[in-house]
Design a protein around this motif. Structure first.
Motif, short mmCIF file in Angstrom:
data_model
loop_
_atom_site.label_atom_id
_atom_site.label_comp_id
_atom_site.label_asym_id
_atom_site.label_seq_id
_atom_site.Cartn_x
_atom_site.Cartn_y
_atom_site.Cartn_z
N UNK A 8 0.83 -1.21 0.00
CA UNK A 8 0.00 0.00 0.00
C UNK A 8 0.87 1.26 0.00
N UNK A 12 4.98 3.63 11.19
CA UNK A 12 5.09 3.80 12.65
C UNK A 12 5.24 5.27 13.01
N UNK A 13 5.88 6.05 12.16
CA UNK A 13 6.02 7.49 12.44
C UNK A 13 4.68 8.20 12.29
N UNK A 26 1.85 6.78 12.77
CA UNK A 26 1.06 6.34 13.94
C UNK A 26 1.43 7.15 15.17
N UNK A 27 2.71 7.42 15.35
CA UNK A 27 3.15 8.21 16.51
C UNK A 27 2.62 9.63 16.42
N UNK A 39 -1.13 9.60 17.14
CA UNK A 39 -1.39 9.34 18.56
C UNK A 39 -1.01 10.55 19.41
N UNK A 70 -5.23 6.84 6.29
CA UNK A 70 -5.03 5.39 6.18
C UNK A 70 -4.57 4.79 7.51
N UNK A 119 -6.42 2.33 10.51
CA UNK A 119 -5.83 1.13 11.12
C UNK A 119 -5.83 1.24 12.65
N UNK A 120 -5.66 2.45 13.15
CA UNK A 120 -5.62 2.65 14.61
C UNK A 120 -7.02 2.88 15.18
N UNK A 121 -7.97 3.18 14.31
CA UNK A 121 -9.33 3.52 14.75
C UNK A 121 -9.30 4.73 15.70
N UNK A 122 -8.45 5.70 15.35
CA UNK A 122 -8.33 6.93 16.15
C UNK A 122 -8.59 8.12 15.23
N UNK A 123 -9.45 9.01 15.66
CA UNK A 123 -9.80 10.18 14.86
C UNK A 123 -9.95 11.33 15.84
N UNK A 176 -15.32 -2.00 3.22
CA UNK A 176 -14.53 -2.63 2.16
C UNK A 176 -15.44 -3.43 1.22
#
Lengths: 514, 514
Positions: free
Chosen positions: B21, B133-134, B136-137, B140, B261, B265-269, B453
């Motif tokens: 992706x 991962x960056x 995601x950080x 978060x 995206x 994946x984290x289900x965080x908004x 999906x």
């Protein structure tokens, strides 16, 4: 209604030989019937079953002839976790939602997590149910002061429960840890040698570097084998009284091993994670007494006495909650310790101290003796105030070196640390006095030079704060294993004149000119 | 000293056809000379140069014959970003450290970021310098209340600057956004049809679902082509007055497209990301007037009036900072809107309303008219208090449907939404009254069934709060495209009796028994 992977047609397992490190990855043809029927795509997580085993893997779609439509390609970690054989008939299904991710989200939004919630997060991490982005979110959510002492205690216990734990059947098993941030502060191998020479049991496991140019495991790896199995580690401790192993291979805190890999990528090492990481490993290794070394200095990891006191208090509360005897030693964190920064360069310093050489770095020797002395006093082996002297005598007598040699031989043989072929010397621009050294900038330069991945890379520091140097004297030497990384380190150094503060004889500051 | 990738031997590019992706990935033989000489390993990030182009890619090592030692394998996104041709001679080097990651760390540790720091983060994200991962950080670290209004303004501006921005040359370009959290609340296609029928310019771009079972783009995709280029979008708006396009394909806020995206994946908004995401897209699309719909309800995204007021205030402050006219409409968020939850099921509801059918969901119709009315009043097209009535007339006259049909035809043709082959009906256990519906649990069931999906997957809701039902009446029907996902949704539903609160005639609660 129960979960039925059996309903779907099996695929044939193929080892692709792709190392996606710890994140298990599955490769499937995008046009395969299973992807079409199950709606899998390149953002999916998928459950793979083989026999009694199963894993959750990240999915990468293949739109080429790399795979046959009925094949499922496996990354190395996925193949190994499932213990697959070629053409094994594996089954795929949609994984159940990872419930513990809702606790990670709760943490992001500032809620306190209880022991059960932390345990479910840690269990899911160890079971491989977290993708790297989930680990990154958990680490970030625990950043700064996000975990209180109750949560750190819960996290520590969860980490211990998720791995194996050694019981030595002894009343005193001693261990130490330095919170880091001080380049070259590699006292551990010296301390372990002194303590085991005094008859104590020291089952020392160390981590690789997280955000620094070298961890003790990185340094010890240049001297002997550190990737011991739990069985070999027990054997070394049984015969030698102590060991100097890499914590990751004994898998005493498998959750921490996974978290550390992502912490490294993010360059984040928060207080809660730090305490849980350290204490979970000590508990799992069977320690009863632990000494924590906290270097304090303006450019160390812990910058002020207040921050050190706060960290020490958290360490003590969590240790007390967990029945561990813990003492904290605050040490001078104003400048690097020894001469070397980087795995092999630090190993050379350690050898010089242990061999009692006249030119051994006096500061490294003194710090190691101070720490070992405090530990001897902690377990009652020395009277209060006499430990440091005893430690010095153990080095001078040669028995610390003998013990170190014995441990290295037991771990697989003592070897010579490597030497770097590429170097660059930073020269004093004029007669001056060194009035300041920036630990963080030095660490950065050493990392740019390739440390710790390149064991011989790093910095050799030729001066200490207070030293007077003449024009053209070498202040430091950058070591690298290849030209590309040497370039980066040199380039960064020339952009950052604050690695060292130089004050000329007339009293003006001239910050790191060269 | 300058950076010199030319010093290293080139490798031959090979397209492996692996879709990783958006994260560009490079595959190298572990035993290749370049890996040995440069110290690359499976945790490395690597810079790849070809001609004038370069990317930063994640590295996966290959320890099999999948590649020749002199070959470099490319994932699809890496190949496309570099616009490679087979056997192109590419060069590898160590990437410079990504400086803006230090700002992400500063945010983790609670520091305020300024505009320049936020711009450098966003630029690096768009340039592909952040691994997942960056991202995601960063997401978060911006979670909860971590960004203040100054930072949200800076982040919004940074996102706009990092993409293209349309100037329509008009005084009034109107847009709307719903903060979500209310399943089935798909008013946008109806509102756009009404407003364009009234002669307004509405260049609507929508996102796909982040944490919900459907986004407007997912729903519209079941009706027409939404993946428009910026040029085609301009053309549709020029001829039709408005469009219903997917924001991701027009790349109006490319940073946001990447962040979303990982948020998914984290289900965080989080609030800050939400406001920046919404307003950056409105500004980039050239909007001058924006209406924000905030549904408020105990199980909606915004649960209380206080939270809604706070969010509304932040939206208004940031919009004012950016010169955007913005109004907020608080709406009832106590239960889902319409009957369908999931892309195609919501599309059926929209068609029924626009076609003015007698059995069209009245609540969806009324909400759309209320929103469209407020927007007509906002730009002075209707007198205060008369907008909603005007909107109703536009639907009744058939001109909203005509406009919708025209927009879909201009975007590539109107098509019929798909229908799911797998279904499960939840039956009323006895005569009772529906006294509560949990939006979050319903959304979860719809997602487990495969939405978004699988476009036909989701929930058809046959009851509203206050409805009296007889024993064996169907409360809801789960739709799925395959048996595996239907099983998950049904299994979850049977474990969670709180999807719906049913009160029996004697006044006792019987929570979702079935």
């Amino acid at each position: 209604m129960s979960f039925t992977p059996e309903k779907m047609a099996p695929l044939k397992a193929r080892r692709l030989g792709i190392d996606t490190h710890h994140e298990p990855t599955l490769f499937l043809r995008a046009d395969s019937p299973i992807c079409r029927s199950e709606g899998f795509d390149s953002l999916s997580r998928v459950r793979v079953d083989w026999g009694e085993r199963h894993i959750i893997a990240s999915l990468n779609m293949v739109c080429s002839e790399l795979l046959e439509p009925e094949q499922a390609g496996f990354s190395e970690s996925a193949w190994e976790r499932l213990e697959l054989v070629p053409n094994a008939e594996i089954r795929l299904s949609h994984p159940r939602p990872v419930q513990s991710l809702s606790h990670v989200r709760a943490k992001v939004f500032g809620h306190e997590l209880d022991e059960l919630q932390l345990q479910s997060i840690i269990n899911d991490i160890v079971e491989g149910r977290y993708a790297d982005v989930h680990l990154a979110a958990f680490i970030t959510a625990c950043g700064d002061d996000a975990l209180n002492d109750r949560e750190i205690t819960g996290l520590t216990q969860a980490m211990v429960k998720a791995g194996s734990r050694i019981d030595w059947g002894l009343e005193q098993v001693i261990d130490k840890h330095c919170v880091g941030g001080l380049p070259g502060n590699r006292t551990t191998p010296i301390v372990v040698s002194i303590l085991t020479a005094c008859g104590l049991t020291v089952p020392k496991t160390s981590s690789r570097a997280i955000t620094s140019p070298a961890g003790t495991a990185d340094t010890m790896e240049t001297l002997t084998d550190v990737a011991l199995s739990l069985e070999r580690m027990r054997e070394v401790v049984r015969t030698q009284g102590g060991c100097l192993a890499w914590g990751g291979s004994v898998r005493l805190s498998p959750a921490d091993d996974l978290l550390i890999q992502v912490e490294r990528a993010l360059d984040i090492d928060s207080e809660g994670q730090l305490i849980a990481s350290v204490l979970s490993k000590k508990l799992a290794a069977g320690a009863t007494h632990v000494l924590i070394d906290i270097p304090v200095g303006p450019t160390a990891k812990v910058r002020s006495q207040e921050a050190a006191d706060k960290l020490a208090q958290s360490f003590q509360i969590v240790a007390a909650n967990l029945g561990l005897k813990l003492e904290v030693l605050m040490t001078d964190g104003s400048q690097p310790v020894g001469r070397g920064i980087g795995p092999a360069l630090e190993a050379h310093d350690i050898l010089a101290v242990l061999k009692n050489k006249a030119d051994a770095p006096a500061d490294l020797r003194q710090r190691a003796c101070k720490i070992a002395g405090a530990m001897l006093e902690m377990v009652g082996q020395s009277q209060s105030g006499e430990g440091e002297k005893r430690a010095q005598e153990v080095i001078e007598s040669g028995s610390a070196w003998e013990k170190f040699h014995g441990i290295c031989e037991a771990q697989g043989g003592l070897k010579n640390p490597p030497v770097a072929p590429y170097r660059y010397a930073l020269i004093a621009p004029h007669d001056c006095c060194v009035t300041g050294i920036d630990n963080r900038q030095l660490a950065k330069v050493a990392k740019l030079a390739g440390a710790p991945a390149d064991p011989a890379a790093g910095i050799e520091l030729h001066v200490k704060i207070g030293d007077r140097v003449s024009q053209y004297d070498t202040l430091l030497t950058i070591h690298a294993e290849n030209a590309g990384e040497l370039n980066y380190a040199v380039e960064y150094l020339s952009d950052h004149t604050l690695v060292m503060t130089l004050t000329n004889e007339k009293g003006n500051d001239s910050e790191g000119e060269h």
